[in-house]
Scaffold this motif. Sequence first.
Motif, short mmCIF file in Angstrom:
data_model
loop_
_atom_site.label_atom_id
_atom_site.label_comp_id
_atom_site.label_asym_id
_atom_site.label_seq_id
_atom_site.Cartn_x
_atom_site.Cartn_y
_atom_site.Cartn_z
N LEU A 86 47.51 41.71 40.84
CA LEU A 86 47.22 42.65 41.93
C LEU A 86 46.05 42.15 42.77
O LEU A 86 46.10 42.15 43.99
N THR A 87 45.01 41.70 42.05
CA THR A 87 43.82 41.27 42.80
C THR A 87 44.08 40.00 43.57
O THR A 87 43.39 39.70 44.53
N ALA A 88 45.07 39.23 43.12
CA ALA A 88 45.30 37.94 43.77
C ALA A 88 46.10 38.08 45.05
O ALA A 88 46.13 37.19 45.87
N CYS A 89 46.76 39.22 45.24
CA CYS A 89 47.68 39.35 46.36
C CYS A 89 47.02 39.97 47.58
O CYS A 89 46.74 41.17 47.58
#
Lengths: 531, 282
Positions: free
Chosen positions: A12-15
């Motif tokens: 989630l944090t990477a997107c």
Amino acid sequence: MRRASLAALVLLTACAVPLDPPPPGEPDGAGPPRAGGVLRGASPEDPRTLDPARGYDTVSWAIEQMLFNTLVDYDAGTTIVPELAESWTMSDDGRLVTFTLRHDVRFSTRRAFTAADVKYSMERLLKPSIHSQGAEFFHGIEGAEDYVAGKATEVSGIRTPAPDRVEFRLTEVDPLFLHKLTMPFAAVVDRDTVERVGDDDFTRYPVGTGAFVLEEWTYGQRLKLARNPDYFRPGRPYLDGVEETIGVSAQLAWFKYQRGELDLAGIPPAEYERVRADARYQPLLLSRTTLRTQYLGLNCALWPFDHVAVRQAMNLAIDKQRLIDLIDGQGVIANTILPPDMPGAEPVPGYAHDPAAARRKLEEAGLAGGFETTLWTYRDPEVSLRLAQSIQRDLQAIGVALDLKPVDFPALIEAVRHEGTVPVFLLGWEADFPDPSNFLTVLLHSRSRDTNNNTFYANPVVDRLLDEGAPLLDLDRRFRLFHEAEVLIMQDAPWVPLFHPAGSAVRHPRVRDYELHPLRPSRLENTWLAW
Amino acid sequence: MAETTVVGLGSAARSRRFFLVGAIMVGALVLAAAAAPWLTPYDPDAIVVMAYRGPLGPGNGHLFGTDTVGRDVWARVLYGARTSLFVGTLAMAISLVIGMAIGLAAGYFGGLVDAVLMWVVDLFLTMPSLLLLIVLATVLPPSIFTIPLVIGLLGWTTFGRTVRGEVLTLRERDYVQAARALGATDARIIVRHLVPGVLPGVIVLAALGMSGAIIVDAGLSYLGLGVPLPTPSWGRMVSDAQTYVGVAPWLVVAPGVAIALAVVGLNLIGYGLIDLLAERRA
């Protein structure tokens, strides 16, 4: 279970959310300008005023420029061109400027424009009850001081020998006089309307000779301009009107633009890098350097910046390329005080980023162990505070501990005026006119210490050069003297020039012939909509 | 049964479980704060990217990517734990000391002392605390101590009232009466007999107070009033990155999750303790 949810979190944090496309449509194309259509803009706030005698901010000026005209104006750059004046002459001693006016100009009330309107508008601007911030620009007109003091009922230096002729007699030579006349302060207003509604209500009934007329201004909601059918430039403006939605934040304006609901918008700093790198946006991106310099001001009246070597150390310590990176390349490194587009600007020996040399300078000043000081900055986390933290880091590398003091903009402007208060500040300056004096004299002459010389820098040699250059109409000599002064100032280093920022915006593909101006808000006279 | 208690979490077994989960969460944060230098090679204030080209995504040697100045986000979250735990602990300690002193004095001495002290409590409760916090945090010189001091000075009223209430019942207990009959001084009675009696309730409040202080600190930092830059602080990290939420969501998610962990963990400890301590006392 635990591992899976952790993985989901990382995913989630990477997107990042992908960048939405710009509004669809062919961004360019041949063909003559199309008349018609309403251009849609947005602004976070209402203009402070639409009375040209009273506005001194870009939001007000942007609208005023469309409603009113001045005798002279700038072309797309910084060259002065005729507007309400057809031509002008200057006497040999430089103290008499005579304008011949156009014959085909009407107010939007259809009344014909004459020289008397120019005199009326200038005297209205100078009237003490108007409290215009622009009045002081015109105190050099003969008789203006007496008029302001109430000793005369008119300004004797403004004469109207014929309906199409107006003369300005000046108390001394003023090479900037034409530049001052380009400011919206000097716009010609309709006397009948002013007298009918009164000075204070003129902001709501701003009648002039401009390309547009005010159709509706619902405070806090919208401001609509309609085409002035009697405008003196045939066929202009192309647009039927302009509609500004008020109360739209920069971020919201960006979303509305992407949805095709706005024709022009700024780009939020967070998005700039992606927008610039995106081929879909490239043809729609507008960018241009402005006459601005962002700088660190070093208070020459306060320890330890009363040492030249310490100020030079500051100049050597800061990595300006990283600051440019932090603003996503929206500007160029500043090694001089004057922006590169400024007439008369020339390269000046500056300071390269060299921390070792900076340390040696500190040793020279007896401060090898470094020192502690405070940087006052505007508390804007998007730009100013990021720059400030980068600067903080650079100075830490030479042993200088920099505390940050983020404050509101009005508080910052007020604080820097007090001699013993602010040791270092981060500020910018934008030129009112394209002349070196608008930086060097206004910001660095010892006489300006109680106004805009917030570094309290004083050098008699620099003062003399600036005073000598000020009245010169001969641009070569004028610019040479200012250049000499700038070289000395850079040696004395009251400033660390950081960068010259560029302005940027995006347009809807249907918007054509819209350009950013280096000095003034853009005008929409030549702008047209392809559909 | 425990079901009937006002703020309990249900059965004792459930409370124990909650307490345990909370303790693990908070323990992990304390460990992270203490071991920060070993958990990341980066200085949290150092600009670690060679040339800034916008925030870097997670990966590339940076667990949570890099921020809008080019610093390592994982390092800033870890060191930010130090800031948050320090602020929470100090604020709570200040509140606790003031609150206990006032509560003990009011409850034990009663009469005029009680009336005046409770009037002070009411006075503090009537003040709009967030507004006052903002004013004080603006006026006082910025330092790592300013915010906990301000939060602590404004947050002691719950401690004061709770302690006073406990003392009112405790002072009538037989062992207190006995101590008094034996000629014990007021100070001795308070320190030896009353303080241990109020401690269980105070510990619960301390855990909840600490989570409250961390939330307030995050809020003040979010408004730009927290610890001075560049000291990492979770609230500040969220606030500075808010316009980047679409471009670089990790900048907001990482410190946001950290705040949630700390607050939920401390609350679980606090609410778990209520039942556990009640159970022990029963």
